[in-house]
Design an enzyme around this catalytic site. Structure first.
Site, PDB file in Angstrom:
ATOM      1  N   ASP A  43       0.869  -1.240  -0.083  1.00  0.00           N
ATOM      2  CA  ASP A  43      -0.141  -0.063   0.081  1.00  0.00           C
ATOM      3  C   ASP A  43       0.871   1.276   0.075  1.00  0.00           C
ATOM      4  OD1 ASP A  43       0.941  -0.063   2.472  1.00  0.00           O
ATOM      5  OD2 ASP A  43      -0.806   0.711   3.656  1.00  0.00           O
ATOM      6  N   ARG A  54       0.877  -2.531   4.485  1.00  0.00           N
ATOM      7  CA  ARG A  54       0.009  -3.862   4.109  1.00  0.00           C
ATOM      8  C   ARG A  54       0.221  -4.641   2.981  1.00  0.00           C
ATOM      9  NH1 ARG A  54      -6.072  -1.361   4.451  1.00  0.00           N
ATOM     10  NH2 ARG A  54      -5.763  -0.216   6.358  1.00  0.00           N
TER      11      ARG A  54
HETATM   12  C1  G16 Z   1      -4.729   1.039  10.152  1.00  0.00           C
HETATM   13  C2  G16 Z   1      -4.093   0.294  11.563  1.00  0.00           C
HETATM   14  C3  G16 Z   1      -4.537  -1.156  11.416  1.00  0.00           C
HETATM   15  C4  G16 Z   1      -6.147  -1.226  11.083  1.00  0.00           C
HETATM   16  C5  G16 Z   1      -6.367  -0.415   9.895  1.00  0.00           C
HETATM   17  C6  G16 Z   1      -7.961  -0.483   9.599  1.00  0.00           C
HETATM   18  O1  G16 Z   1      -3.938   0.490   9.199  1.00  0.00           O
HETATM   19  O2  G16 Z   1      -2.458   0.575  11.641  1.00  0.00           O
HETATM   20  O3  G16 Z   1      -4.235  -1.696  12.800  1.00  0.00           O
HETATM   21  O4  G16 Z   1      -6.483  -2.441  10.867  1.00  0.00           O
HETATM   22  O5  G16 Z   1      -5.917   0.998   9.992  1.00  0.00           O
HETATM   23  O6  G16 Z   1      -8.315   0.340  10.648  1.00  0.00           O
HETATM   24  P1  G16 Z   1      -9.821   0.946  10.643  1.00  0.00           P
HETATM   25  O7  G16 Z   1     -10.753  -0.436  10.386  1.00  0.00           O
HETATM   26  O8  G16 Z   1     -10.193   1.425  12.050  1.00  0.00           O
HETATM   27  O9  G16 Z   1     -10.094   1.737   9.344  1.00  0.00           O
HETATM   28  P2  G16 Z   1      -3.153   1.448   8.122  1.00  0.00           P
HETATM   29  O10 G16 Z   1      -2.706   0.412   6.900  1.00  0.00           O
HETATM   30  O11 G16 Z   1      -4.214   2.230   7.308  1.00  0.00           O
HETATM   31  O12 G16 Z   1      -2.187   2.161   8.849  1.00  0.00           O
END
Ligand code: G16
Length: 544
Positions: free
Chosen positions: A280, A285
């Site tokens: 990502d 990710r």
């Molecule tokens: C972030 C967090 C993750 C979480 C994801 C989705 O990821 O670091 O732990 O699972 O957001 O969160 P939500 O369901 O609250 O949108 P990233 O890759 O966006 O930093």
């Protein structure tokens, strides 16, 4: 040369600077408002007890405004007494590389600029988060303190100096602060080389194994080229969309079947390569695909945990596994078989930090395309890809065969997430409030043929420091072992995003399309939560 004078600028609190699941995420134009970034940065410095004499890592995923934000932050860091700032060349650091650098250099933490998988650009999203000395996202106690400080801030400190040239490696001075500009890739690539059997993976590629890695025009391009093509000998062209751009090529750098559609189509079509993956915006990710097969993040966690001993870093076995609550329970079956601890945390990588620091778990993962281990304190997209490659190199099976054997051994947790995006906040809150008020009465009731066994609003007590986090999502368990979870995203920047997580276990019959296997749970979720009525949508916007 006289040091530039520190300028103290009067300011007023800005509303709404409350960090969400992963730092502060807002529209880029919001971050660009005069004083907005400055206020949040000063609040952060104050909330962590000041930064006098400290060393911080600073970097971001290169999205629009990354370059200007870094200049602002560096000037404020110098004015606040930071001794040394370690900055990725060009202002670039992937999130896992930043986490590694914080740990490697024993710093006091770091600032990461990214809105992760959200699109970038002047009209899109920007974000900022603080990671502590362990390299992990600040826990809620710290983000709460930052937010509290934003509500009372009266001034911030900065310097009047020209922009620094961040394009060349080396050291330079900014006021009393040393700015050290480092290669963003080298230390991270060296870490990967220590964790995995690069010789075995090189042999795999040399045997004709074919792969595509879609960097989605985001930060992992240079990392993937160096590791996959230069160090592991994958042919040039293995890395797709490998040149980062401030708007991610106008795309949505979220590695899932919707936003990485071309890669999925490639893998489901004639002549597909053996293996494919994507990462990502900020590189934390991952998405994993084999020829004709998409591996859900929850299954990927389970497979990586079950096969981790294939990689040199994990030959001694795992201490334990952690997953976020909405992630499927496929990994629980692996932990059970291995006789190791299994931990269920709220959504947000920050909740894994204590478990990793305490040595209770080695591998963590989330349904939201995140997997990682104790090598850093962030999820790590390329790490997951390399562990998969190491497993494929050791076992010499196709991805489809790995999955089939895994399900035959452990059973299959069919899984899907339905997202309803940019829903009016009052409607989404009404849906959640209604569910919350119902939970205690749900056991024994049936919805579209499924009977509720248990239901609650997930609350977590951290087993290491005892801190608690309530209202983390409504869990409904049915008596056939199925489960549905409802929660609102904490990373969106527009309205509310309702996430509906659907899971159904099958001890045998592992070859159904997921939507077919999950149809009874999808129907029960609708009957239970009245999603259509509340959201006004006939179907989810995104299904992963
Ligand atoms: C972030 C967090 C993750 C979480 C994801 C989705 O990821 O670091 O732990 O699972 O957001 O969160 P939500 O369901 O609250 O949108 P990233 O890759 O966006 O930093």
């Amino acid at each position: 040369m006289t040091a530039p004078a520190i300028r103290t600028v009067p300011t007023q609190p800005v509303e709404g600077q409350k960090p969400g699941t992963s730092g502060l995420r807002k529209k880029t134009r919001v971050f660009m408002q005069p004083g907005y970034l400055e206020n949040f940065t000063q609040a952060l410095f104050d909330a962590i007890g000041g930064v006098q004499g400290r060393t911080l890592v600073v970097g971001g995923d290169g999205r629009f405004f990354n370059d200007r934000a870094i200049q602002i932050i560096l000037r404020m860091a110098a004015a606040n007494g930071v001794a040394r700032a370690i900055v990725g060349q060009g202002g670039i650091l992937s999130t896992p590389a930043a986490s590694h650098l914080i740990r490697l250099r024993g710093t006091d933490g770091g600032i990461i600029l990214s809105a992760s998988h959200n699109p970038g650009g002047e009209d899109e999203d920007f974000g900022m988060k603080f990671n502590g000395p362990n390299g992990g996202p600040a826990p809620e106690s710290v983000t709460d303190a930052i937010f509290a400080r934003t509500t009372e801030l009266a001034e911030y400190r900065t310097l009047d100096t020209p922009d620094l040239d961040l394009s060349a490696r080396g050291e330079t001075a900014l006021g009393g602060m040393t700015v050290e500009i480092v290669d963003p890739v080298a230390d991270y690539a060296a870490l990967m080389e220590r964790l995995f059997d690069f010789a075995a993976i090189r042999d795999l590629f040399a045997s004709g194994f074919s792969m595509r890695f879609d960097a989605m025009h985001a930060v992992t391009g240079p990392y993937a080229r160096e590791i996959l093509e230069n160090r592991l000998g994958a042919p040039a062209g293995t890395v797709l969309n490998g040149t980062p751009s401030p708007d991610f090529g106008g795309g949505h750098p979220d590695p899932n079947p919707v936003w990485a559609r071309p890669l999925v189509d490639l893998m489901m079509g004639e002549g597909a390569p053996d293996f494919a993956a994507a990462s990502d915006g900020d590189g934390d990710r991952n998405m994993i695909l084999g020829r004709g097969v998409y591996v859900t993040p929850s299954d990927s966690l389970a497979v990586l945990a079950a096969n981790a001993t294939c990689a040199p870093a994990y030959t001694g076995g795992l201490a334990g596994i952690a997953r976020s609550m909405p992630t499927s329970r496929a990994a629980d079956r692996v932990a059970d078989r291995l006789g190791i601890g299994m931990y269920e945390t709220p959504t947000g990588w920050k909740f894994f930090g204590n478990l990793l620091d305490a040595g209770r778990v080695t591998i963590c993962g989330e349904e939201s395309a995140g997997t990682g281990s104790d090598h850093v304190r962030e999820k790590d997209g390329l790490w997951a890809v390399l562990l998969w490659l190491n497993i494929l190199a050791a076992r010499r099976l196709s991805v489809a065969e790995v999955m089939a054997r895994h399900w035959a051994e452990f059973g299959r947790n069919y899984y899907s997430r339905h997202d309803y995006e940019a829903v009016a906040a009052d409607r989404a809150n009404a849906l959640m409030d209604r569910l919350r008020s119902m939970t205690e009465f749900l056991p024994g009731q049936s919805f579209a043929g499924l009977t509720v066994e248990a239901a609650d609003d997930f609350a977590y007590a951290d087993p290491v420091d005892g801190s608690t986090s309530a209202r983390q999502g409504i869990r409904v368990m049915f008596d056939d072992g199925s489960r549905v979870v409802f929660r609102l995203s904490g990373t969106g920047t527009e309205g509310a995003t309702l996430r509906v997580y659907l899971e159904r276990f099958a001890a045998d019959r592992h070859d159904l399309p997921a939507d077919q296997a999950l149809a009874p749970v999808i129907a029960a979720a609708e009957a239970l939560a009245l999603i259509r009525d509340h959201t006004g949508r006939a179907a989810p916007d995104v299904t992963t």
